[in-house]
Motif scaffolding. Structure first.
Motif, PDB file in Angstrom:
ATOM      1  N   ILE A 130       8.995  13.166  -3.558  1.00 17.84           N
ATOM      2  CA  ILE A 130       9.469  11.791  -3.374  1.00 17.84           C
ATOM      3  C   ILE A 130       9.327  11.444  -1.892  1.00 17.84           C
ATOM      4  N   THR A 178       9.132   8.120   1.190  1.00 15.47           N
ATOM      5  CA  THR A 178       9.510   6.748   1.515  1.00 15.47           C
ATOM      6  C   THR A 178       8.528   6.213   2.550  1.00 15.47           C
ATOM      7  N   GLY A 231       8.348   1.265  -0.110  1.00 15.87           N
ATOM      8  CA  GLY A 231       9.487   1.738  -0.892  1.00 15.87           C
ATOM      9  C   GLY A 231       9.486   3.254  -1.045  1.00 15.87           C
ATOM     10  N   THR A 232      10.366   3.726  -1.918  1.00 14.55           N
ATOM     11  CA  THR A 232      10.499   5.143  -2.207  1.00 14.55           C
ATOM     12  C   THR A 232       9.832   5.414  -3.542  1.00 14.55           C
ATOM     13  N   MET A 233       9.014   6.468  -3.573  1.00 14.35           N
ATOM     14  CA  MET A 233       8.200   6.729  -4.768  1.00 14.35           C
ATOM     15  C   MET A 233       7.749   8.182  -4.785  1.00 14.35           C
ATOM     16  N   PRO A 234       7.343   8.661  -5.971  1.00 17.40           N
ATOM     17  CA  PRO A 234       6.718   9.985  -6.012  1.00 17.40           C
ATOM     18  C   PRO A 234       5.301   9.929  -5.457  1.00 17.40           C
ATOM     19  N   VAL A 269       2.590   8.193  -7.478  1.00 12.30           N
ATOM     20  CA  VAL A 269       2.488   6.733  -7.357  1.00 12.30           C
ATOM     21  C   VAL A 269       1.822   6.372  -6.029  1.00 12.30           C
ATOM     22  N   ALA A 270       2.156   7.100  -4.985  1.00 15.22           N
ATOM     23  CA  ALA A 270       1.585   6.827  -3.662  1.00 15.22           C
ATOM     24  C   ALA A 270       0.066   6.949  -3.667  1.00 15.22           C
ATOM     25  N   GLN A 309       3.039  -2.207 -11.825  1.00 14.09           N
ATOM     26  CA  GLN A 309       3.947  -2.006 -10.699  1.00 14.09           C
ATOM     27  C   GLN A 309       4.500  -3.331 -10.178  1.00 14.09           C
ATOM     28  N   LYS A 314       7.592  -4.772 -11.626  1.00 13.16           N
ATOM     29  CA  LYS A 314       8.868  -4.153 -11.249  1.00 13.16           C
ATOM     30  C   LYS A 314       9.402  -4.652  -9.911  1.00 13.16           C
TER      31      LYS A 314
END
Length: 179
Positions: A104, A106, A110-113, A116-117, A157, A160
């Motif tokens: 995870i 940041t 935002g904050t993501m795994p 996703v990055a 995405q 959201k």
């Protein structure tokens, strides 16, 4: 462990590097589809973003700078191709570290795994590579299946993201036969 999205990112980055290498001296100050950015600003943004994500993924201090306003933070120096190649290589190496796709992180988005990055960087490279090709009259070097995959990812995405935080203008129509 290899991941298809990381391999796709490497492929798209190689195409983008070819576009950057083809930029002629007189094209660097040209405007792009990102109306506030020149070709140099756009490439600078890509390099800064790659460096930012590489440092975060590697648990290093992120580079200083505002990558949304690249004209105020030169990442390219005298050799944009060398800067891009180095930043892309660092990012790919960071994404290929064991466990990083589950990690995870940041970043300003935002904050993501990490999984996703990698899609964020893939989409960013596709979009701005297209901007670069369009600005300079070059052919877009990306496979349609990767572009379609990332378009679907991005649509999911963006659904959201709260309306007040949307980073883009409203969607625009495209011709049905558009690639």
């Amino acid at each position: 462990m290899a991941d298809a999205a990381v391999d796709q990112l490497a492929e798209v980055m190689a195409g983008t590097e070819q576009l950057i290498a083809a930029v002629r001296r007189e094209q660097w100050p040209q405007r792009t589809a990102c109306t506030d950015w020149t070709v140099r600003d756009l490439v600078n943004h890509l390099v800064g973003g790659d460096r930012l994500f590489a440092s975060v993924l590697s648990d290093e201090a992120p580079p200083v700078g505002n990558f949304q306003r690249p004209q105020n933070n030169d990442q390219l120096g005298d050799s944009p191709v060398t800067a891009y190649r180095g930043a892309a290589g660092a990012l790919l190496a960071a994404f290929r570290q064991p466990g990083v796709l589950e990690k995870i992180i940041t970043v300003p988005a935002g904050t993501m795994p990490g999984r996703v990055a990698v899609h964020l960087r893939l989409t960013e490279t596709l979009v701005h590579g297209w901007d670069l090709a369009r600005a300079n009259g070059d052919a877009v070097p990306y496979r349609d299946d990767i572009a379609e995959q990332e378009l679907a990812f991005t649509r999911a995405q963006l659904g959201k993201v709260p309306p007040g935080r949307r980073p883009f203008a409203p969607p625009q129509p495209a011709a049905e036969e558009a690639p």
